[in-house]
Design a protein around this motif. Structure first.
Motif, PDB file in Angstrom:
ATOM      1  N   GLY A   1      -7.173  11.688   2.866  1.00 31.39           N
ATOM      2  CA  GLY A   1      -6.423  12.353   3.919  1.00 31.39           C
ATOM      3  C   GLY A   1      -4.931  12.261   3.663  1.00 31.39           C
ATOM      4  O   GLY A   1      -4.200  13.255   3.774  1.00 31.39           O
ATOM      5  N   GLY A   2      -4.482  11.061   3.240  1.00 37.09           N
ATOM      6  CA  GLY A   2      -3.062  10.872   2.957  1.00 37.09           C
ATOM      7  C   GLY A   2      -2.595  11.710   1.784  1.00 37.09           C
ATOM      8  O   GLY A   2      -1.543  12.356   1.839  1.00 37.09           O
ATOM      9  N   GLU A   3      -3.370  11.726   0.701  1.00 35.30           N
ATOM     10  CA  GLU A   3      -2.940  12.471  -0.492  1.00 35.30           C
ATOM     11  C   GLU A   3      -3.024  13.979  -0.274  1.00 35.30           C
ATOM     12  O   GLU A   3      -2.183  14.728  -0.776  1.00 35.30           O
ATOM     13  N   LEU A   4      -4.030  14.430   0.486  1.00 35.43           N
ATOM     14  CA  LEU A   4      -4.116  15.871   0.769  1.00 35.43           C
ATOM     15  C   LEU A   4      -2.956  16.308   1.655  1.00 35.43           C
ATOM     16  O   LEU A   4      -2.347  17.368   1.420  1.00 35.43           O
ATOM     17  N   ALA A   5      -2.613  15.477   2.645  1.00 34.88           N
ATOM     18  CA  ALA A   5      -1.482  15.814   3.513  1.00 34.88           C
ATOM     19  C   ALA A   5      -0.191  15.820   2.695  1.00 34.88           C
ATOM     20  O   ALA A   5       0.648  16.717   2.847  1.00 34.88           O
ATOM     21  N   ALA A   6      -0.055  14.821   1.790  1.00 30.10           N
ATOM     22  CA  ALA A   6       1.159  14.774   0.961  1.00 30.10           C
ATOM     23  C   ALA A   6       1.243  15.992   0.044  1.00 30.10           C
ATOM     24  O   ALA A   6       2.325  16.414  -0.355  1.00 30.10           O
ATOM     25  N   ALA A   7       0.073  16.558  -0.291  1.00 28.85           N
ATOM     26  CA  ALA A   7       0.047  17.755  -1.127  1.00 28.85           C
ATOM     27  C   ALA A   7       0.179  19.026  -0.281  1.00 28.85           C
ATOM     28  O   ALA A   7       0.014  20.143  -0.802  1.00 28.85           O
ATOM     29  N   GLY A   8       0.440  18.861   1.003  1.00 26.68           N
ATOM     30  CA  GLY A   8       0.701  20.016   1.847  1.00 26.68           C
ATOM     31  C   GLY A   8      -0.532  20.705   2.397  1.00 26.68           C
ATOM     32  O   GLY A   8      -0.447  21.843   2.866  1.00 26.68           O
TER      33      GLY A   8
ATOM     34  N   GLN B   1      -4.516  13.313  -9.069  1.00 28.97           N
ATOM     35  CA  GLN B   1      -4.981  14.093 -10.223  1.00 28.97           C
ATOM     36  C   GLN B   1      -6.210  14.921  -9.859  1.00 28.97           C
ATOM     37  O   GLN B   1      -6.357  16.050 -10.317  1.00 28.97           O
ATOM     38  N   GLU B   2      -7.091  14.362  -9.052  1.00 31.44           N
ATOM     39  CA  GLU B   2      -8.266  15.120  -8.611  1.00 31.44           C
ATOM     40  C   GLU B   2      -7.835  16.339  -7.793  1.00 31.44           C
ATOM     41  O   GLU B   2      -8.350  17.451  -8.009  1.00 31.44           O
ATOM     42  N   ILE B   3      -6.889  16.134  -6.882  1.00 33.12           N
ATOM     43  CA  ILE B   3      -6.420  17.253  -6.053  1.00 33.12           C
ATOM     44  C   ILE B   3      -5.778  18.338  -6.923  1.00 33.12           C
ATOM     45  O   ILE B   3      -6.027  19.533  -6.737  1.00 33.12           O
ATOM     46  N   LEU B   4      -4.985  17.918  -7.912  1.00 38.19           N
ATOM     47  CA  LEU B   4      -4.376  18.891  -8.828  1.00 38.19           C
ATOM     48  C   LEU B   4      -5.443  19.652  -9.611  1.00 38.19           C
ATOM     49  O   LEU B   4      -5.348  20.863  -9.808  1.00 38.19           O
ATOM     50  N   GLY B   5      -6.460  18.923 -10.083  1.00 42.73           N
ATOM     51  CA  GLY B   5      -7.539  19.574 -10.834  1.00 42.73           C
ATOM     52  C   GLY B   5      -8.297  20.561  -9.967  1.00 42.73           C
ATOM     53  O   GLY B   5      -8.611  21.681 -10.395  1.00 42.73           O
TER      54      GLY B   5
ATOM     55  N   ALA C   1       0.839  -1.206   0.000  1.00 43.23           N
ATOM     56  CA  ALA C   1       0.000   0.000   0.000  1.00 43.23           C
ATOM     57  C   ALA C   1       0.872   1.254   0.000  1.00 43.23           C
ATOM     58  O   ALA C   1       0.638   2.191  -0.774  1.00 43.23           O
ATOM     59  N   ASP C   2       1.901   1.254   0.835  1.00 39.62           N
ATOM     60  CA  ASP C   2       2.776   2.429   0.899  1.00 39.62           C
ATOM     61  C   ASP C   2       3.564   2.605  -0.390  1.00 39.62           C
ATOM     62  O   ASP C   2       3.698   3.724  -0.899  1.00 39.62           O
ATOM     63  N   GLU C   3       4.055   1.496  -0.937  1.00 40.82           N
ATOM     64  CA  GLU C   3       4.851   1.607  -2.164  1.00 40.82           C
ATOM     65  C   GLU C   3       3.975   2.084  -3.330  1.00 40.82           C
ATOM     66  O   GLU C   3       4.358   2.984  -4.082  1.00 40.82           O
ATOM     67  N   GLY C   4       2.794   1.482  -3.436  1.00 40.21           N
ATOM     68  CA  GLY C   4       1.903   1.888  -4.523  1.00 40.21           C
ATOM     69  C   GLY C   4       1.501   3.349  -4.398  1.00 40.21           C
ATOM     70  O   GLY C   4       1.473   4.090  -5.383  1.00 40.21           O
ATOM     71  N   ALA C   5       1.189   3.786  -3.158  1.00 43.32           N
ATOM     72  CA  ALA C   5       0.765   5.170  -2.947  1.00 43.32           C
ATOM     73  C   ALA C   5       1.889   6.138  -3.315  1.00 43.32           C
ATOM     74  O   ALA C   5       1.654   7.157  -3.968  1.00 43.32           O
ATOM     75  N   ALA C   6       3.115   5.804  -2.899  1.00 45.10           N
ATOM     76  CA  ALA C   6       4.241   6.709  -3.193  1.00 45.10           C
ATOM     77  C   ALA C   6       4.465   6.802  -4.706  1.00 45.10           C
ATOM     78  O   ALA C   6       4.675   7.899  -5.252  1.00 45.10           O
ATOM     79  N   ARG C   7       4.380   5.658  -5.397  1.00 51.60           N
ATOM     80  CA  ARG C   7       4.579   5.675  -6.841  1.00 51.60           C
ATOM     81  C   ARG C   7       3.417   6.374  -7.561  1.00 51.60           C
ATOM     82  O   ARG C   7       3.622   7.121  -8.518  1.00 51.60           O
ATOM     83  N   GLY C   8       2.196   6.115  -7.122  1.00 53.96           N
ATOM     84  CA  GLY C   8       1.036   6.746  -7.757  1.00 53.96           C
ATOM     85  C   GLY C   8       1.040   8.254  -7.561  1.00 53.96           C
ATOM     86  O   GLY C   8       0.658   9.019  -8.447  1.00 53.96           O
ATOM     87  N   ARG C   9       1.483   8.668  -6.373  1.00 53.38           N
ATOM     88  CA  ARG C   9       1.564  10.104  -6.063  1.00 53.38           C
ATOM     89  C   ARG C   9       2.563  10.778  -7.013  1.00 53.38           C
ATOM     90  O   ARG C   9       2.299  11.864  -7.534  1.00 53.38           O
TER      91      ARG C   9
ATOM     92  N   GLY D   1      -3.427  -1.550  -7.120  1.00 52.77           N
ATOM     93  CA  GLY D   1      -4.598  -0.835  -6.608  1.00 52.77           C
ATOM     94  C   GLY D   1      -4.201   0.451  -5.886  1.00 52.77           C
ATOM     95  O   GLY D   1      -4.705   1.533  -6.207  1.00 52.77           O
ATOM     96  N   PRO D   2      -3.297   0.385  -4.902  1.00 51.42           N
ATOM     97  CA  PRO D   2      -2.856   1.614  -4.223  1.00 51.42           C
ATOM     98  C   PRO D   2      -2.228   2.633  -5.178  1.00 51.42           C
ATOM     99  O   PRO D   2      -2.405   3.838  -5.001  1.00 51.42           O
ATOM    100  N   TYR D   3      -1.500   2.140  -6.205  1.00 52.84           N
ATOM    101  CA  TYR D   3      -0.927   3.048  -7.209  1.00 52.84           C
ATOM    102  C   TYR D   3      -2.033   3.823  -7.910  1.00 52.84           C
ATOM    103  O   TYR D   3      -1.990   5.050  -8.024  1.00 52.84           O
ATOM    104  N   LEU D   4      -3.036   3.096  -8.404  1.00 55.46           N
ATOM    105  CA  LEU D   4      -4.122   3.751  -9.142  1.00 55.46           C
ATOM    106  C   LEU D   4      -4.897   4.709  -8.249  1.00 55.46           C
ATOM    107  O   LEU D   4      -5.272   5.807  -8.678  1.00 55.46           O
ATOM    108  N   SER D   5      -5.129   4.303  -6.994  1.00 57.70           N
ATOM    109  CA  SER D   5      -5.855   5.178  -6.081  1.00 57.70           C
ATOM    110  C   SER D   5      -5.096   6.489  -5.872  1.00 57.70           C
ATOM    111  O   SER D   5      -5.666   7.574  -6.014  1.00 57.70           O
ATOM    112  N   ALA D   6      -3.799   6.400  -5.572  1.00 59.12           N
ATOM    113  CA  ALA D   6      -3.023   7.624  -5.327  1.00 59.12           C
ATOM    114  C   ALA D   6      -2.891   8.461  -6.596  1.00 59.12           C
ATOM    115  O   ALA D   6      -2.931   9.692  -6.548  1.00 59.12           O
ATOM    116  N   LEU D   7      -2.754   7.794  -7.742  1.00 59.01           N
ATOM    117  CA  LEU D   7      -2.669   8.521  -9.020  1.00 59.01           C
ATOM    118  C   LEU D   7      -3.951   9.318  -9.270  1.00 59.01           C
ATOM    119  O   LEU D   7      -3.909  10.507  -9.612  1.00 59.01           O
TER     120      LEU D   7
END
Lengths: 298, 298
Positions: free
Chosen positions: B266-273, B238-242, B189-197, B228-234
């Protein structure tokens, strides 16, 4: 001495076979559904016989060259990827041979890999790109998984894949957007394309602009027949923007396509201000495989 | 005098029913699969009885307020959209009534529309946004079709939808990427999220970065459990960027989510600062419907 050539573009779902004379003319061509997914291990000699046995009898001394997924892990024999940057002679040098029968071998061309931020691979498209005969330029090969490639000094230096065709099918046929889609009527294609083109450049991105295909129809502001053309222009437009970000905004793009893809990509590239040089996949493949076969004989 | 309140968040596939005391406390709550897609025309009074008949018997004088797709064209009675910008009192003023039986009416809240470049609509989420009680701020409501909304001076001034959840399901379950996906193991999960991000910010865009989930696994550089975690974070990235491109880069985001969506967004928003203020959908709905019900009684 040049020899005749039997060349197959042997992909996952389909095979295209060509008999090419020693003067380089295409004497016969054939398309069949016998892609590698329909062939069991050990079934390749028989499948080749069904696809091109008559070509062999017509030109017994022909060289036999196979490109595409036939050289993948799930194909006949794996021909390992050549890493970018790669010149045509690098591809020819990495070809492997497979035994058709006791007296005859076929040459299987390798695929190409690229490790430019993300790892990427192609099998078959590299032959079409070689067929463009570019010294420098950008090639676009639309499809289920479109490929864009950059050629410098005659070498393919990098490329990238885009899931455009597959995502179009999923959104058009399997998503909530498909429920409102109808067969395009007069004017729907142009209206959908114009709206999708604008959507591709909206700030919210693909996930936001795709949803507008639904809300615009529900609000009675866009006909259901425009949903498919909208999604097509949106996705192709996003692909073009992504390729521009990766490879820069080249004024000219070599588009390897025919039929509906030539029309949609040609339209979107022109709308994006690019000069389009159109080549059909068959012409590109024949030119490329001839060039690579000459390298094999050298 | 405040009255007890029976409030339903009545969506396409699901209904959430609440019995709220005259002091504003939730006395009972229930979730059921009786979304509007399972109810035929004329079936709403009976469906309400099944969902909340016991609430009525427990509080015979309660006001009854319904939010969500129940007020859509395919619901019980259509409550036309209120156009942005809209204050809570604008929503309350546009509510309509439906007859449950000869002595009892239910109030159906309207949805919200926004015409900010692309036309967009919501039904139900506006009540949750009202429940945040914001004077100014940005709300993110993840889901099949995520919504982002901007509130200024207590009014919802604009919003946008993103097909993030639906596209995730299509790519994870129906695309070529799904064939390589496996159940996540420890670390996946962590590896996929980091790569998807990282993929979400690569220049090639979503159509390019999604394909990398396949090639990275085929090359043995990413485990199948990370797809799965890669696609979720990707997609969330992209939604957060949009949303950032549409609404600006607010330092704080009010996230209305629970469970896995609260974790991934929550994780992706925090990673986006971003500083994340998390509220559960139930708490936001209860607070919103209480506020709108008070407006109805006013």
């Amino acid at each position: 001495m040049p020899k005749p050539l039997i060349a197959l573009d042997w992909g996952t779902t389909r095979a295209r076979a060509f008999l090419i004379s020693d003067k380089g003319e295409v004497l016969q061509r054939r398309v069949a559904d016998q892609g590698i997914q329909s062939i069991s291990a050990g079934g390749y000699p028989a499948a080749f016989e069904a696809l091109a046995g008559d070509f062999r009898r017509a030109a017994p001394d022909a060289a036999i060259v196979l490109a595409g997924m036939v050289g993948s892990r799930n194909g006949w024999i794996e021909a390992p990827y050549v890493a970018c940057p790669a010149a045509p002679q690098d591809l020819a040098a990495a070809a492997i041979t497979a035994e058709l029968d006791a007296r005859t071998t076929a040459t299987i061309l390798p695929g190409l890999s690229c490790d430019d931020g993300a790892f990427d691979v192609m099998r078959g498209e590299e032959t079409l790109i070689v067929g463009l005969g570019l010294a420098d330029g950008i090639a676009c090969l639309p499809g289920t998984h479109s490929k864009w490639a950059e050629v410098k000094d005659g070498r393919i230096v990098r490329f990238a894949s885009f899931m455009t065709g597959e995502v179009y099918g999923l959104l058009r046929n399997n998503s909530i957007l498909g429920r409102l889609a109808q067969e395009p009527q007069a004017g729907d294609a142009d209206e959908g394309a114009a709206r999708g083109r604008a959507g591709a450049r909206r700030a919210g991105g693909l996930l936001n602009s795709a949803f507008a295909a639904r809300t615009e129809v529900l609000a009675g502001r866009m006909p259901g027949g425009a949903v498919g053309p909208y999604l097509s222009a949106l996705l192709v437009g996003q692909e073009i923007l992504g390729a521009e970000a990766l490879f820069g905004g080249h004024s000219q793009v070599h588009l390897v396509a025919d039929g509906a893809l030539a029309e949609s990509y040609g339209g979107e590239l022109a709308a994006a201000g690019r000069e389009v040089r159109l080549v059909t996949p068959e012409d590109a493949f024949v030119a490329g495989v001839k060039r690579l076969a000459a390298g094999l004989q050298a």
